[in-house]
Design a protein around this motif. Structure first.
Motif, PDB file in Angstrom:
ATOM      1  N   LYS C  23       0.796  -1.244   0.000  1.00 23.22           N
ATOM      2  CA  LYS C  23       0.000   0.000   0.000  1.00 23.22           C
ATOM      3  C   LYS C  23       0.827   1.293   0.000  1.00 23.22           C
ATOM      4  CE  LYS C  23      -3.794   2.002   2.620  1.00 23.22           C
ATOM      5  NZ  LYS C  23      -4.510   1.934   3.919  1.00 23.22           N
ATOM      6  N   GLY C  24       0.292   2.307  -0.682  1.00 18.13           N
ATOM      7  CA  GLY C  24       0.820   3.665  -0.534  1.00 18.13           C
ATOM      8  C   GLY C  24       2.032   4.007  -1.382  1.00 18.13           C
ATOM      9  N   ARG C  25       2.338   3.191  -2.366  1.00 16.23           N
ATOM     10  CA  ARG C  25       3.526   3.442  -3.179  1.00 16.23           C
ATOM     11  C   ARG C  25       3.185   3.683  -4.654  1.00 16.23           C
ATOM     12  NH1 ARG C  25       8.130  -0.688  -0.964  1.00 16.23           N
ATOM     13  NH2 ARG C  25       7.802  -0.315   1.257  1.00 16.23           N
ATOM     14  N   ARG C 153      11.675  11.844  -8.826  1.00 15.33           N
ATOM     15  CA  ARG C 153      11.811  11.419  -7.438  1.00 15.33           C
ATOM     16  C   ARG C 153      10.915  12.276  -6.540  1.00 15.33           C
ATOM     17  NH1 ARG C 153      16.611  13.178  -6.053  1.00 15.33           N
ATOM     18  NH2 ARG C 153      17.779  11.449  -6.971  1.00 15.33           N
ATOM     19  N   LYS C 154      10.961  13.589  -6.791  1.00 15.06           N
ATOM     20  CA  LYS C 154      10.113  14.492  -6.017  1.00 15.06           C
ATOM     21  C   LYS C 154       8.634  14.177  -6.228  1.00 15.06           C
ATOM     22  CE  LYS C 154      11.785  18.648  -7.151  1.00 15.06           C
ATOM     23  NZ  LYS C 154      11.951  20.122  -7.082  1.00 15.06           N
ATOM     24  N   HIS C 157       7.750  10.821  -4.466  1.00 14.00           N
ATOM     25  CA  HIS C 157       7.701  10.984  -3.012  1.00 14.00           C
ATOM     26  C   HIS C 157       6.447  11.760  -2.620  1.00 14.00           C
ATOM     27  CE1 HIS C 157      12.238  10.167  -2.060  1.00 14.00           C
ATOM     28  NE2 HIS C 157      11.630   9.147  -2.619  1.00 14.00           N
ATOM     29  N   GLU C 160       3.436   9.557  -2.785  1.00 15.59           N
ATOM     30  CA  GLU C 160       3.370   8.634  -1.649  1.00 15.59           C
ATOM     31  C   GLU C 160       2.803   9.331  -0.416  1.00 15.59           C
ATOM     32  OE1 GLU C 160       7.042   5.635  -2.927  1.00 15.59           O
ATOM     33  OE2 GLU C 160       7.101   6.704  -1.013  1.00 15.59           O
ATOM     34  N   GLU C 161       3.136  10.617  -0.281  1.00 14.59           N
ATOM     35  CA  GLU C 161       2.631  11.349   0.875  1.00 14.59           C
ATOM     36  C   GLU C 161       1.139  11.656   0.774  1.00 14.59           C
ATOM     37  OE1 GLU C 161       5.331  14.615   1.296  1.00 14.59           O
ATOM     38  OE2 GLU C 161       6.936  13.209   1.818  1.00 14.59           O
ATOM     39  N   GLU C 186      11.966   3.278 -13.849  1.00 12.62           N
ATOM     40  CA  GLU C 186      11.906   1.956 -13.253  1.00 12.62           C
ATOM     41  C   GLU C 186      12.742   1.851 -11.979  1.00 12.62           C
ATOM     42  OE1 GLU C 186      13.148   2.730 -16.239  1.00 12.62           O
ATOM     43  OE2 GLU C 186      14.629   1.286 -16.939  1.00 12.62           O
ATOM     44  N   LEU C 188      13.004   4.291  -9.828  1.00  8.96           N
ATOM     45  CA  LEU C 188      12.336   5.103  -8.808  1.00  8.96           C
ATOM     46  C   LEU C 188      11.030   4.482  -8.320  1.00  8.96           C
ATOM     47  CD1 LEU C 188      12.940   8.558 -10.532  1.00  8.96           C
ATOM     48  CD2 LEU C 188      14.175   7.633  -8.568  1.00  8.96           C
ATOM     49  N   SER C 190       8.331   1.520  -7.033  1.00  9.55           N
ATOM     50  CA  SER C 190       8.432   0.407  -6.080  1.00  9.55           C
ATOM     51  C   SER C 190       8.167  -0.942  -6.729  1.00  9.55           C
ATOM     52  CB  SER C 190       7.449   0.625  -4.929  1.00  9.55           C
ATOM     53  OG  SER C 190       7.910   1.670  -4.091  1.00  9.55           O
ATOM     54  N   ILE C 192       7.221  -2.967 -10.876  1.00 13.68           N
ATOM     55  CA  ILE C 192       6.956  -2.841 -12.315  1.00 13.68           C
ATOM     56  C   ILE C 192       6.276  -4.102 -12.827  1.00 13.68           C
ATOM     57  CG2 ILE C 192       7.942  -2.424 -14.605  1.00 13.68           C
ATOM     58  CD1 ILE C 192      10.547  -1.636 -12.960  1.00 13.68           C
ATOM     59  N   LYS C 212       9.733  -6.313 -11.031  1.00 17.62           N
ATOM     60  CA  LYS C 212      10.267  -5.799  -9.764  1.00 17.62           C
ATOM     61  C   LYS C 212       9.101  -5.558  -8.833  1.00 17.62           C
ATOM     62  CE  LYS C 212      12.256  -1.360  -8.191  1.00 17.62           C
ATOM     63  NZ  LYS C 212      13.043  -0.185  -8.638  1.00 17.62           N
ATOM     64  N   ARG C 214       9.206  -4.317  -4.814  1.00 19.70           N
ATOM     65  CA  ARG C 214       9.934  -4.134  -3.549  1.00 19.70           C
ATOM     66  C   ARG C 214       9.125  -4.690  -2.373  1.00 19.70           C
ATOM     67  NH1 ARG C 214      14.277  -0.337  -2.646  1.00 19.70           N
ATOM     68  NH2 ARG C 214      15.201   0.088  -4.678  1.00 19.70           N
ATOM     69  N   GLY C 215       9.788  -5.434  -1.519  1.00 21.85           N
ATOM     70  CA  GLY C 215       9.141  -5.965  -0.338  1.00 21.85           C
ATOM     71  C   GLY C 215       8.217  -7.141  -0.613  1.00 21.85           C
TER      72      GLY C 215
END
Lengths: 237, 237, 237, 237, 237, 237
Positions: C23-25, C153-154, C157, C160-161, C186, C188, C190, C192, C212, C214-215
């Protein structure tokens, strides 16, 4: 409609394109170095004279006297044709030796003079690429592409208005899969004949195919050919 | 929903896309030089008239009279259609001959005039690439990509608002695996039909496939086709 | 930990990634043109509503009304969801039509408004690439790469917030082995999911794999899938 | 000499390199997106703590809290290590968010502070590429290459003087045969471990090999590996 | 003529090149990262001392103390040679850390000092590429190529005038078919030995071949080799 | 016409091209590094003397004394020929050491002096590429291509007017499919002989073929050759 076709002078090729090039347009003969483009262009003019058409041969990178010399080894006496006012050899190098800023219309205007001089029906430009003159300002890569396209479109349209049928040779940069120096020439021309050196077991074989021919239901085959003294390009069917 | 589809005029193709192009959008016909893009675009308009739709044909690199001439060899009399106000041939070259700085909206505005003139339902742009006009300032390569995308997005949206269904031809740079000149056109169009020359043993075979068709559960096959005088593109199923 | 996963809405896919996206990515759905990226993004939001999550769909290149129209052919009535305030269709094109200089934070701020409006849990951005706005100054190629990376990246991020789980579509330039337009997206994101058109004997087959996540101890297989009216993407296991 | 080696934390890998990384240098873990670079870097620090070494983890593209979250799914409780002052998670993004002009020595100086804070013996930088800050002036492509090399050389030398053994992750641009973003990182590092996704019949297999290890007579094999919750990267020998 | 050859120190290699490198010239050892270029350069100097020649080792990217440390693992005690004034380790990094504008003659002048200090007969530069210093002005891509060629030609000629026989390592950019960073080094050097990592079934095999050796009728074979502690590079014939 | 051919000095090659190079033109010997281009150029001049022609050897990257030294290992005593005024070794490096702006005509003018000095009939330029001097202004990539073409065209035409038959070596950038550094040289030369290193099972084999020879019905085969002390290049037919 038979009379609207211009015979190519290459034995066999005419039958692949319903009798010859549709009249009054610009065609490309594309190939890497050493594939026979100059022979094709010469043959187009030389046999053109036999068919009753005078022709103008425009050279940029090569001295006309060299071309005349080489044609002799193919059994073609160009000087005789020149003396009879059936062939005009024109060298355009000086125009480009300082990357002068020349306009496409200027070039066409100059060519008009030569064409009228011998009432030419055929024009050969060998090669097309260096005819693109420098632009007035430095161009980024996007603008450069647009500039070349616009320049060549104007040139091709102007050539068509001169009433001649043009064969321009197009350099395929060695080792690439392109059909031309700038990658747009093939989209602007009315037809393309490709000449290639096909590597076979212990050497190379010459091959030819028609890649595009607007308004023609052309043959789709790839054909071996040889270059024979006295006859030039001969296609094996 | 049958009436929201626009028949392509290509025998067989309509059945691959549930009856025709979804109405009112922009489609690409992508191919290298000599693959039959212009034939596709002409066929789309010519048979469109048979289906009751008038059409506007926009040409940039080629003179309209050439297109008319070539269509005749396919058995299509465009002049007759032009006389009946069912077809309009438009040449946009002058706009671009000096890489003038033209806005996408200006172009669409001009096209609106032509479309209204004959109440056209179909529009063919052959090809799309040179419609991208020069930007006001020199662009770095990152900015150039953004510029072309924005320019074409505006143009495509404007074309959609004109109420026509558009077929634009997209030049695949020879020898590349791309689908378009700038690499973004295919992402902006609602559908893409790809035409290719597939090298087989001793020559080339024409092939066609649908690469993308938004809102359509399209056929995923690759099909050989021929171009036949009088009928144009004919798909072998 | 079950409740920290966001179901993708794609039958079968959830089981490959231990129940859904963490969640949240920000996740990418990468593919060439015509691979089904938009269908994936729509399905993610449409079935999200069934799971109780409202969603915001951000479009840049395509008009929202077109998306709604296309979704209907998949049997998904988006207008109904919009009327129920469970779905918001947002068009961001105007921001970019003049390559305005927009900041990543500004975009995120705008999106926050839309997200709050319907208390959205899911966000789809289709596609990501044109969200990168022009920089204030001309950039050399080294700096351009850094600029795009910092910008994205900005943006990621900031997304995500916002508390949503985002699916962004990533254009694979046609014919390349890349996963994204700029080559940094890819790295940046979480996760793909890759969609592709695999050429088989006489046509194309749709395939999907997870590149990919993550986690997540994800499945490493490549799976064929179809797009079926009424159900969308269906993976064949 | 046993004590001059730093155990990698990856089961099996140490035996391939005579017991571990030679102490006090900079090593690269290179791979495309999704190959397990972050897992490697985490494992290097996590098991480092077991071996008695504190470690600093530097992240640029990812929020530290995300890394902590993902590590948990691998069974690694980083927060516990952080509470015990054995691990420090550092986010360097803000330095680069405006492509500020940062010097390599400044970065090393900042890192020195963190390293001293917990008397770290190990440093992980994930990834290395965005650490290259913008230069003071626009650089042509030749100068840009020299600039990046000089920048990274200074950074690597500075890191070596900090007394830690560093593992930096190196992004292989997707679909290329490179080992790094800029093409010089691999020549500046003392060793490289490559992680890859090898396409096999119906999916992907993870593989690892040592490409370079200065001062080490390393194994030359390519080994499959898996990522297992609780244990991380496990090499199949 | 036997006395005009400089033994390479690599067992087997000398026999491939008629006894050794022709004296007083510049040779390249080219390879991707991790192929053994530094080992080759060290071995050239280390065994050179055994043959009675003192040598200077120039390092740019690596600290001399690291080189000394690594040589030890190969069983070569460089410090002993340094104490005996038979070997000089020189670090040139500071010259280039600010991309200072250094002239090729300045570098050669500095090297002359070191060479005279121990009356060196052999010189190793590891690697050559970063010796190319920044030019005084920004260069377009055409000029940059000319600049690098001129810079390196001057450097190589100056090195030859120093009376030493030079081995310079040349970085092959990973994954390319090049032999050097700039693509001109190989045309300027008098000989090239190529080191490569050849992928075999389950790992890599080291291979070596002579690509060019002016004035030598060299062996044309490709040979596997290993790097063995105490002996260095050993060719399997 | 026999007397208009210039024997190449390479046993076997003359028979492939009807007796020798057509007189008075510029030919390229193209090859990657280490393929034998310099040996070819030397052999052309050395045996030229045997045939009664004096020759000028122009070197840019290599010191003349090195060439003389290397020729000795092939059994060719150049100093003797130089003493007899049958050979002149010229070093042009100084012209280019500061990327001075030299005109093509200036270079030709200088060469005229050397040619007249010994009444040379043959000229060898080894290599051609660095003869292209810097332009007066920074050139964009489109203009650079035009500039190089114009520069080399002028140079080649000027060389032809000097009355000599020229062999210029052309560097094939390592690992490419090109025939020259700039990609235009092959289109400007009257003929091209290609030398290559063909990888076979456990090493390399030297091969030679004629890629282009204007005015000559040349052999199309690919032939292995060796370089033998005392005899130089020997073709195996």
């Amino acid at each position: 409609m038979e009379n609207l076709r211009v015979k190519t002078g290459i034995e066999g090729l005419d039958s692949f394109i319903e009798g010859g090039f549709p009249k009054g347009r610009v065609y490309l003969v594309a190939g890497e170095t050493g594939t026979g483009k100059t022979t094709f262009a010469l043959q187009y003019l030389y046999f053109g004279v036999e068919y009753g058409d005078s022709g103008v041969y425009v050279t940029i990178d090569e001295k006309p006297e060299r071309i005349v010399e080489d044609a002799l080894t193919l059994g073609w006496n160009l000087e005789k044709l020149m003396d009879e006012n059936k062939l005009l050899m024109v060298e355009l190098s000086p125009y480009f030796s300082d990357i002068k800023k020349v306009d496409a219309f200027q070039i066409a205007e100059n060519l008009r003079g030569y064409i009228n001089e011998i009432e030419a029906k055929r024009l050969a430009i060998d090669p097309i690429a260096p005819l693109v003159a420098r632009s007035d300002e430095p161009l980024t890569s996007l603008d450069a592409q647009m500039y070349v396209r616009n320049y060549l479109r104007k040139l091709f349209h102007a050539l068509e208005e001169l009433g001649v049928t043009t064969v321009g040779t197009s350099e395929i940069p060695t080792g690439t899969k392109k059909l031309s120096r700038y990658g747009v020439e093939e989209f602007l021309a009315s037809g393309i004949v490709v000449l290639k050196l096909q590597m076979v077991e212990t050497g190379f074989r010459r091959e030819l195919y028609i890649r595009k021919m607007r308004g023609v239901n052309h043959n789709m085959g790839i054909f071996p050919f040889i270059i024979q003294p006295g006859r030039g390009i001969i296609i094996s069917v």
